[in-house]
Design an enzyme around this catalytic site. Structure first.
Site, PDB file in Angstrom:
ATOM      1  N   HIS A  70      34.242  50.611 -71.089  1.00  0.00           N
ATOM      2  CA  HIS A  70      34.655  50.099 -69.777  1.00  0.00           C
ATOM      3  C   HIS A  70      35.076  48.641 -69.883  1.00  0.00           C
ATOM      4  O   HIS A  70      34.552  47.874 -70.710  1.00  0.00           O
ATOM      5  CB  HIS A  70      33.547  50.293 -68.730  1.00  0.00           C
ATOM      6  CG  HIS A  70      32.293  49.501 -68.964  1.00  0.00           C
ATOM      7  ND1 HIS A  70      32.143  48.189 -68.579  1.00  0.00           N
ATOM      8  CD2 HIS A  70      31.113  49.852 -69.526  1.00  0.00           C
ATOM      9  CE1 HIS A  70      30.939  47.767 -68.883  1.00  0.00           C
ATOM     10  NE2 HIS A  70      30.283  48.755 -69.467  1.00  0.00           N
ATOM     11  N   ASP A  72      35.273  46.481 -67.126  1.00  0.00           N
ATOM     12  CA  ASP A  72      34.775  45.605 -66.071  1.00  0.00           C
ATOM     13  C   ASP A  72      33.445  44.975 -66.464  1.00  0.00           C
ATOM     14  O   ASP A  72      32.770  45.438 -67.401  1.00  0.00           O
ATOM     15  CB  ASP A  72      34.625  46.366 -64.748  1.00  0.00           C
ATOM     16  CG  ASP A  72      33.636  47.521 -64.835  1.00  0.00           C
ATOM     17  OD1 ASP A  72      33.611  48.193 -65.889  1.00  0.00           O
ATOM     18  OD2 ASP A  72      32.901  47.763 -63.861  1.00  0.00           O
ATOM     19  N   GLU A 130      32.884  50.661 -64.024  1.00  0.00           N
ATOM     20  CA  GLU A 130      31.663  51.274 -64.549  1.00  0.00           C
ATOM     21  C   GLU A 130      30.418  50.633 -63.963  1.00  0.00           C
ATOM     22  O   GLU A 130      29.378  51.287 -63.844  1.00  0.00           O
ATOM     23  CB  GLU A 130      31.635  51.152 -66.082  1.00  0.00           C
ATOM     24  CG  GLU A 130      30.559  51.968 -66.766  1.00  0.00           C
ATOM     25  CD  GLU A 130      29.217  51.240 -66.906  1.00  0.00           C
ATOM     26  OE1 GLU A 130      28.221  51.903 -67.260  1.00  0.00           O
ATOM     27  OE2 GLU A 130      29.173  50.010 -66.670  1.00  0.00           O
ATOM     28  N   GLU A 131      30.507  49.348 -63.590  1.00  0.00           N
ATOM     29  CA  GLU A 131      29.324  48.597 -63.177  1.00  0.00           C
ATOM     30  C   GLU A 131      28.972  48.780 -61.710  1.00  0.00           C
ATOM     31  O   GLU A 131      28.069  48.120 -61.202  1.00  0.00           O
ATOM     32  CB  GLU A 131      29.528  47.097 -63.460  1.00  0.00           C
ATOM     33  CG  GLU A 131      29.746  46.746 -64.930  1.00  0.00           C
ATOM     34  CD  GLU A 131      28.497  46.917 -65.788  1.00  0.00           C
ATOM     35  OE1 GLU A 131      27.476  47.410 -65.258  1.00  0.00           O
ATOM     36  OE2 GLU A 131      28.541  46.569 -66.965  1.00  0.00           O
ATOM     37  N   GLU A 159      29.037  51.190 -75.755  1.00  0.00           N
ATOM     38  CA  GLU A 159      27.988  50.422 -75.082  1.00  0.00           C
ATOM     39  C   GLU A 159      27.151  49.659 -76.116  1.00  0.00           C
ATOM     40  O   GLU A 159      26.981  50.115 -77.247  1.00  0.00           O
ATOM     41  CB  GLU A 159      27.080  51.361 -74.283  1.00  0.00           C
ATOM     42  CG  GLU A 159      27.725  51.972 -73.061  1.00  0.00           C
ATOM     43  CD  GLU A 159      27.791  51.013 -71.887  1.00  0.00           C
ATOM     44  OE1 GLU A 159      27.273  49.878 -71.991  1.00  0.00           O
ATOM     45  OE2 GLU A 159      28.365  51.402 -70.849  1.00  0.00           O
ATOM     46  N   HIS A 333      24.220  42.097 -68.697  1.00  0.00           N
ATOM     47  CA  HIS A 333      24.111  41.534 -67.339  1.00  0.00           C
ATOM     48  C   HIS A 333      23.352  40.207 -67.320  1.00  0.00           C
ATOM     49  O   HIS A 333      23.239  39.592 -66.261  1.00  0.00           O
ATOM     50  CB  HIS A 333      23.443  42.512 -66.359  1.00  0.00           C
ATOM     51  CG  HIS A 333      24.149  43.821 -66.224  1.00  0.00           C
ATOM     52  ND1 HIS A 333      23.743  44.792 -65.337  1.00  0.00           N
ATOM     53  CD2 HIS A 333      25.222  44.337 -66.876  1.00  0.00           C
ATOM     54  CE1 HIS A 333      24.544  45.840 -65.432  1.00  0.00           C
ATOM     55  NE2 HIS A 333      25.448  45.586 -66.379  1.00  0.00           N
TER      56      HIS A 333
END
Length: 358
Positions: A70, A72, A130-131, A159, A333
């Protein structure tokens, strides 16, 4: 419009991609740059759906692998532009997206450009949203418009996994547990019923709960059941008539969503419970022949993935899938996101060694 040089090193490419902000719902600039970079490659058929880009080889190989990532990120917090730093003597790239998961995307883009005749046909996917909520996920949309693009014998999600293989993933379910009371003036509290006080047994059950570690296909998945939000009350002088406790259950992939919901209802028997979000887990899929070849090429001992990832989407379609990417998932994150340069290079070597023709 920013441009991407796919002939650059995977490290420099990671930095270039990270320095193009792409917080969820604002991925277009990066998606445009990726589209421009891969559209000129003669060995790839390129398809775009919104801000999701798919690039495929079509050499007639007997097997096909899907490799996805992903584009984003979660919101910025003064952590761009990226910069090179050193931690305990180890060179790192610091900044938003370096871990989750633009280093993985950078490796994928470089290999997509350079593997003109891979040992298997490859479908590369770079997707948006995705987030955020699952219904916004680029793969959700793509599965409706072009389900044929998901066809494959094996899938890899880039990931963060510390450059190790992480099989499958836990499932994820969120529910609201509610209590009800009677509103009254706090000076005459005996007239009402305090809904916030009534959540005490809910919190007690959670504090006494002992999550299990469940072995699934040789990997040990740790479960978790936790309160993540409490809401109640309308004013400082009013006895509240309603309270909500949001509970998150991470369940091992030996269970399905119905099993997980049934378990939550057992734990909170006697209370009003509403499921508000659920995502199935994914079994490891490491017994598939291509998975075994991949493990042999990359080396190391596979581990479980505790957080939910889009491997579950492929698993639901009958495509065994694993997570394999640079970066420590504990820093996903985190405002101090940073990825070891050695892990970016390691993942590139591992994928290149496996995907290249002998």
């Amino acid at each position: 419009m920013p441009s991407l040089d796919l002939s650059a090193s995977s490290i420099e490419l990671t930095r270039a991609i990270c320095d193009i902000p792409s917080v969820s719902d604002d991925e277009q600039t990066l998606a445009d740059a990726i589209t421009e970079a891969v559209s000129g490659l003669a060995h790839l058929d390129v398809y775009r759906d919104g801000d999701t880009i798919v690039a495929r080889t079509d050499t007639g190989k007997a097997q096909r692998v899907v490799i996805a990532g992903h584009i984003d990120t979660v919101p910025l917090n003064d952590n761009l532009p990226t910069r090179f730093i050193e931690v305990d003597g180890q060179p790192m790239l610091w900044g938003r997206g370096t871990v989750d998961m633009k280093a993985g995307v950078a490796v994928q883009l470089k290999l997509a450009a350079e593997l003109v005749d891979p040992r298997v046909d490859i479908t590369w996917m770079w997707y948006d949203h995705e987030e955020v909520a699952a219904d916004l996920n680029g793969l959700t949309r793509l599965a409706k418009t072009r389900p044929d693009l998901f066809a494959g014998d094996f899938a890899i999600l880039g990931e963060p996994s510390n450059a190790d293989i992480e099989g499958g993933c836990n499932g994820n379910i969120r529910a609201i547990v509610r209590t009800a009371g009677v509103r009254a003036h706090s000076a005459r509290a005996w007239i009402g019923e305090n809904a916030i006080h009534k959540v005490a047994p809910i919190l007690m059950r959670l504090s006494e709960y002992r999550p299990k570690t469940v072995a699934v296909d040789g990997l040990d998945y740790r479960e978790g059941l936790n309160a993540v939000r409490i809401a109640g009350g309308i004013a400082g002088n009013v006895i509240p008539d309603a309270c909500e406790v949001e509970v998150n259950y991470r369940f091992a992939p030996n269970k399905n969503a119905d099993d997980a919901e049934s378990h939550m209802r057992d734990v909170f028997a006697g209370f009003d419970l509403e499921v508000i979000d659920v995502s199935e887990g994914a079994r490891p899929g490491l017994d598939a022949p291509l998975a075994q070849e991949f493990i042999a090429a990359v080396g190391g001992v596979p581990r479980p993935k505790y957080g939910w990832t889009d491997v579950a989407r492929f698993s639901a379609l009958g495509v065994p899938a694993v997570n394999y990417g640079p970066g420590d998932p504990h820093l996903a994150h985190h405002d101090n996101e940073q990825v070891p340069l050695s892990q970016i290079e390691s993942v590139e070597r591992g994928l290149r060694a496996w995907l290249s023709n002998p």
